[in-house]
Enzyme design. Structure first.
Site, PDB file in Angstrom:
ATOM      1  N   SER A 135     -17.357  11.756 -28.654  1.00 42.22           N
ATOM      2  CA  SER A 135     -17.049  10.362 -28.982  1.00 42.22           C
ATOM      3  C   SER A 135     -16.271   9.714 -27.838  1.00 42.22           C
ATOM      4  O   SER A 135     -16.474   8.536 -27.521  1.00 42.22           O
ATOM      5  CB  SER A 135     -16.237  10.288 -30.277  1.00 42.22           C
ATOM      6  N   ASP A 179     -21.333  14.966 -20.466  1.00 41.73           N
ATOM      7  CA  ASP A 179     -21.329  14.009 -21.580  1.00 41.73           C
ATOM      8  C   ASP A 179     -21.754  12.617 -21.111  1.00 41.73           C
ATOM      9  O   ASP A 179     -22.557  11.938 -21.755  1.00 41.73           O
ATOM     10  CB  ASP A 179     -19.928  13.930 -22.207  1.00 41.73           C
TER      11      ASP A 179
HETATM   12  C1  GLA Z   1     -16.292  18.631 -22.805  1.00 43.98           C
HETATM   13  C2  GLA Z   1     -16.395  18.104 -21.374  1.00 43.98           C
HETATM   14  C3  GLA Z   1     -17.756  18.480 -20.775  1.00 43.98           C
HETATM   15  C4  GLA Z   1     -18.009  19.976 -20.923  1.00 43.98           C
HETATM   16  C5  GLA Z   1     -17.783  20.440 -22.357  1.00 43.98           C
HETATM   17  C6  GLA Z   1     -17.895  21.941 -22.524  1.00 43.98           C
HETATM   18  O1  GLA Z   1     -17.203  17.967 -23.622  1.00 43.98           O
HETATM   19  O2  GLA Z   1     -16.239  16.712 -21.342  1.00 43.98           O
HETATM   20  O3  GLA Z   1     -17.813  18.055 -19.442  1.00 43.98           O
HETATM   21  O4  GLA Z   1     -17.224  20.685 -20.016  1.00 43.98           O
HETATM   22  O5  GLA Z   1     -16.522  20.027 -22.853  1.00 43.98           O
HETATM   23  O6  GLA Z   1     -19.161  22.392 -22.237  1.00 43.98           O
END
Ligand code: GLA
Length: 447
Positions: A135, A179
C-alpha cells in the site's frame, strides 16, 4: 470497471464537500502480490510479482497557491497541508502523508524544480495497510504520477518507477524497486519478471487451471516502523563485502550480492558453494566484520550501515546469503516452468513456492508464527504451494490453488484460520480472496 466508476463518483462528491470544487483528474496506482522472489530485489536479483486489483486512487485539483493540501477518505488518516516548496519528510514517524511527499519530492527533484504549484488531493486506498501488498509504494507511485500530471511533463513508466523507488527511501527504509516497478509496468492478465540494472519487465504467463489466493494473517507489519527490514538489507550488504573480500575482489565498492556473482562470472549454484566456503553460520559480531574488512567500528557504522542499524551488535551473513542466492535461482526456475508448461507445472510451481517460504522462515527469519500457521492451513486444504508475500513479519500469504478446489479451499481456510481464531473482523472482508494479474498506474480525466 463498474466498481472503479462508483468509487470515482463517490470520491468526486467527497472532494466537493472537502474542497468546495471539482477534481480536474484522477490517478490510480495498484498494490501488488509477489509470487516468488522475496527480499532479493535490493540484492540486484529479479522478482516475479503481479499487480492486484486493490489500489490507491487520488482525486486532484491544481491550485494557484503554493500549498499542498492532502486529505484521505479514511478518517484514520488526518488531513495534512504544507508549502509545496518546502517539503520535509520526517523519518522518525511513518505517517501516511509522508508517502505522498516521497512521490511528490521525487518528481520535483528529478526536474530540478524549486517552485511547484500547489494542489488539493483526496486519497482513497483499498489496499489493507501493513499487509505486504504494498500500500505504501502504491501511494508513492500515485503521488509521483499526480505530480507529473500537474506539471504537464512526461516520463516513461520505467523512469517513473525508478524515481519512485529512489524517493520512497526518504521514508528511511532501503527497499528495492519491485513494488514501484510493478505498480507502473503491470499489465492486466500477466505476471511480470522484473529485472534490474537496467530495469525491465517481461510477461510471465501463469498456468491455466490454478489461481492465486491471498490470505491476510491479520498481523500488521509496517516495515518503516521497525529496523528489521533495514537490518536484513545491511546483512546482505555486509555478506556481499565479506564474500567479495574472500574472493580477492575489490570489496569496498560492492553493495549487492548480485555484484559478487557477476564479478566472479559464476552460476547461482556456485555462489551457494562460495557462501558455504566463505561464511560461517554463527552470527558475526561487528568487531569480527571490522577486523576482516580492515576498517574501524566508526567506518562500519557511518559509511556502511544506515542510521537505524548502526547500533546492531551482530549480523547473520551466511543465512541471508544462502536465502538470496537460492531464492534468485527459484525465480528463474519458476519462470522456466511457466514457459515450458509441463503437465505437472502446478505441482512444480507449488513446490518452488513452498521452498521459498521455508527459506524465508528459516534462513531469512522474516516470517512469524501466524504466517507459518496460515501457510500450513492453506496447504492442508489444497494449495499446491503457499508462502508469505512482501516483506513479511506479518501481512499476507499467497497460495497456488487448483481452480476446481477454489471454493472448498476458501471455505475451509476461512473456517480454520479466521473463524476458529476470531481474527480481527475489521480486516476479514479483505482477508481471503482469489486474485488475477491487474493493470498498472493510470491517469483518468473524468469521473
Ligand atoms: C518490500 C520492499 C521491496 C522488497 C520486499 C521483499 O516490499 O519494498 O522492495 O524488498 O519488501 O521482497
Amino acid at each position: 470497471m463498474p466498481v472503479l466508476y462508483d468509487r470515482l463518483l463517490k470520491l468526486k462528491e467527497m472532494f466537493n464537500s472537502k474542497f468546495g470544487s471539482t477534481p480536474k483528474f484522477y490517478v490510480r496506482a495498484p498494490g501488488r502480490v509477489n509470487i516468488i522472489g522475496e527480499h532479493i530485489d535490493y540484492c540486484g536479483y529479479s522478482v516475479l510479482p503481479m499487480a492486484v486489483e486493490q489500489d490507491m486512487l487520488i482525486a486532484v485539483e491544481p491550485v494557484k497557491t503554493h500549498t499542498l493540501q492532502l486529505a484521505n477518505t479514511n478518517p484514520l488518516y488526518p488531513d495534512f497541508s504544507t508549502s509545496a516548496n518546502n517539503i520535509h519528510i520526517d523519518k522518525t514517524k511513518p505517517l501516511w502523508h509522508n508517502y505522498f511527499l516521497c512521490g511528490f519530492k521525487g518528481i520535483q527533484e528529478h526536474f530540478g524544480l524549486s517552485k511547484l504549484t500547489g494542489m488539493n488531493c483526496l486519497v482513497d486506498g483499498n489496499i489493507p495497510p501493513g499487509s505486504g501488498l504494498s500500500s505504501s509504494s502504491a501511494l508513492v507511485c500515485c503521488a509521483g504520477l499526480v505530480t507529473l500530471t500537474v506539471l504537464g511533463m512526461s516520463l516513461s513508466k520505467v523512469e517513473l518507477a525508478e524515481i519512485c523507488a529512489k524517493s520512497e527511501r526518504y521514508i528511511g527504509t532501503e527497499g528495492g524497486g519491485m513494488d514501484q516497478s510493478i505498480s507502473f509496468l503491470a499489465e492486466e492478465g500477466t505476471a511480470k519478471l522484473i529485472e534490474f540494472s537496467p530495469l525491465r519487465a517481461t510477461d510471465v504467463r501463469l498456468p491455466s487451471g490454478a489461481v492465486f489466493v491471498i490470505a491476510n494473517s491479520c498481523v500488521e507489519a509496517n516495515k518503516a516502523a521497525s529496523s528489521h527490514f533495514n537490518v536484513r538489507v545491511m546483512e546482505c550488504r555486509l555478506a556481499a563485502k565479506v564474500l567479495a573480500k574472500h574472493k580477492g575482489l575489490q570489496w569496498d565498492k560492492v553493495l549487492r550480492l548480485e555484484e559478487v556473482q557477476t564479478k566472479l562470472g559464476v552460476s547461482l549454484q556456485e555462489m551457494l558453494l562460495v557462501t558455504e566456503d566463505a561464511l560461517h553460520a554463527e552470527p558475526y559480531s561487528r568487531e569480527e566484520i571490522c577486523k576482516y574488512l580492515g576498517i574501524s567500528l566508526e567506518e562500519l557504522r557511518t559509511q556502511i550501515l544506515t542510521p537505524n542499524t548502526q547500533d546492531e551488535l551482530t549480523f547473520k551473513l551466511y543465512q541471508r546469503a544462502k536465502h538470496v542466492y537460492s531464492e534468485a535461482a527459484r525465480v528463474l526456475q519458476f519462470k522456466q516452468v511457466c514457459e515450458e508448461a509441463p503437465h505437472n507445472a502446478i505441482q512444480l510451481l507449488g513446490e518452488l513456492m513452498n521452498q521459498s517460504h521455508r527459506s524465508c522462515r528459516d534462513m531469512y527469519e522474516c516470517s512469524c508464527p501466524e504466517l507459518d500457521q496460515l501457510v500450513d492451513i492453506c496447504r492442508k486444504f489444497g494449495a499446491k504451494g503457499s508462502r508469505l508475500t512482501g516483506a513479511g513479519w506479518g501481512g499476507c500469504t499467497v497460495s497456488l490453488v487448483p481452480a476446481d478446489m477454489l471454493s472448498s479451499f476458501l471455505t475451509n481456510v476461512y473456517e480454520a484460520y479466521y473463524r476458529r481464531n476470531s481474527r480481527s473482523p475489521a480486516l476479514e472482508k479483505h482477508s481471503l480472496f482469489a486474485t488475477k494479474p491487474g493493470g498498472g498506474a493510470l491517469v483518468f480525466l473524468e469521473a
